[in-house]
Design a protein around this motif. Structure first.
Motif, short mmCIF file in Angstrom:
data_model
loop_
_atom_site.label_atom_id
_atom_site.label_comp_id
_atom_site.label_asym_id
_atom_site.label_seq_id
_atom_site.Cartn_x
_atom_site.Cartn_y
_atom_site.Cartn_z
N ALA A 198 64.91 27.30 23.19
CA ALA A 198 64.01 26.11 24.04
C ALA A 198 62.64 25.96 23.63
O ALA A 198 62.21 24.50 23.36
N PRO A 199 61.77 26.88 23.04
CA PRO A 199 60.33 26.53 22.73
C PRO A 199 60.37 25.78 21.51
O PRO A 199 59.73 24.63 21.49
N LEU A 200 61.23 26.23 20.69
CA LEU A 200 60.99 25.51 19.14
C LEU A 200 61.91 24.19 19.26
O LEU A 200 61.41 23.29 18.51
N THR A 201 62.74 24.14 20.16
CA THR A 201 63.44 22.68 20.46
C THR A 201 62.34 21.74 20.90
O THR A 201 62.26 20.71 20.62
N GLY A 202 61.73 22.39 22.01
CA GLY A 202 60.64 21.29 22.47
C GLY A 202 59.50 21.00 21.77
O GLY A 202 59.20 19.91 21.61
N VAL A 203 59.18 21.78 20.90
CA VAL A 203 58.03 21.56 19.82
C VAL A 203 58.73 20.43 18.62
O VAL A 203 58.06 19.79 18.50
N ALA A 204 60.12 20.69 18.36
CA ALA A 204 60.64 19.79 17.33
C ALA A 204 60.61 18.40 17.98
O ALA A 204 60.44 17.32 17.54
N LEU A 205 61.08 18.21 19.36
CA LEU A 205 61.12 17.04 20.01
C LEU A 205 59.89 16.28 20.19
O LEU A 205 59.65 15.15 20.14
N ALA A 206 58.83 17.31 20.60
CA ALA A 206 57.41 16.78 20.66
C ALA A 206 56.84 15.98 19.20
O ALA A 206 56.22 15.16 19.17
N MET A 207 57.34 16.86 18.19
CA MET A 207 56.98 16.28 16.93
C MET A 207 57.55 14.96 16.48
O MET A 207 56.99 14.16 16.04
N LEU A 208 58.96 14.86 17.04
CA LEU A 208 59.65 13.50 16.80
C LEU A 208 59.03 12.61 17.60
O LEU A 208 58.52 11.53 16.97
N GLY A 209 58.38 12.73 18.90
CA GLY A 209 57.86 11.73 19.62
C GLY A 209 56.28 11.42 19.00
O GLY A 209 55.96 10.02 18.87
N GLY A 210 55.59 12.41 18.40
CA GLY A 210 54.31 12.20 17.82
C GLY A 210 54.52 11.38 16.32
O GLY A 210 53.71 10.62 16.32
N LEU A 211 55.68 11.61 15.69
CA LEU A 211 55.97 11.03 14.69
C LEU A 211 56.15 9.61 14.93
O LEU A 211 55.83 8.70 14.07
N TYR A 212 56.85 9.14 15.85
CA TYR A 212 57.19 8.12 16.42
C TYR A 212 55.91 7.00 16.72
O TYR A 212 55.67 5.95 16.20
N ALA A 238 63.80 11.82 8.55
CA ALA A 238 62.46 12.43 7.72
C ALA A 238 61.62 13.59 8.56
O ALA A 238 61.27 14.78 7.84
N LEU A 239 62.02 13.73 9.73
CA LEU A 239 61.46 14.88 10.46
C LEU A 239 62.36 15.92 10.18
O LEU A 239 61.63 17.27 9.90
#
Length: 87
Positions: free
Chosen positions: A9-23, A42-43
Motif C-alpha cells: 500500500a505505501p509504495l502503491t500510494g507513492v506511485a499514484l501520487a507521482m502519477l497525479g503530480g506528473l499529470y 511514461a510513469l
C-alpha cells in the motif's frame, strides 16, 4: 494476502501520487484515454529505471553477459552421421 496489501500500500500510494503530480506537471494535461495511457506508461518506464540499473549491475558482477569460453568443435556421433547410400 492481507499482509501483502499492507506492505504494498505505501509504495502503491507513492506511485499514484507521482502519477497525479506528473499529470499536473506535463505542459498539456491528457484529455482522452490514449493520452492518459501514454502518461501512465511514461510513469511506469520511469519507475522501472532503478530496477533495470540494479539488475544490470548484478548481471555484470555475476558475468551473465560474458561470452562463453571457446570450445573445440565436436566430432559427429554415430547418431548424427549420414545414412549409408545404397544403389
Amino acid at each position: 494476502l492481507g499482509r501483502f496489501f499492507r506492505q504494498a500500500a505505501p509504495l502503491t500510494g507513492v506511485a499514484l501520487a507521482m502519477l497525479g503530480g506528473l499529470y499536473w506537471l506535463v505542459p498539456t494535461q491528457p484529455d482522452d484515454l490514449l493520452a492518459a495511457v501514454g502518461l501512465y506508461l511514461a510513469l511506469i518506464a520511469g519507475l522501472t529505471v532503478p530496477h533495470t540499473l540494479v539488475v544490470t549491475w548484478m548481471d555484470a558482477v555475476q558475468g551473465v553477459w560474458r561470452p562463453a569460453p571457446a570450445t573445440p568443435p565436436r566430432q559427429p556421433s554415430l547418431a548424427q552421421s549420414p545414412a549409408p547410400q545404397t544403389q
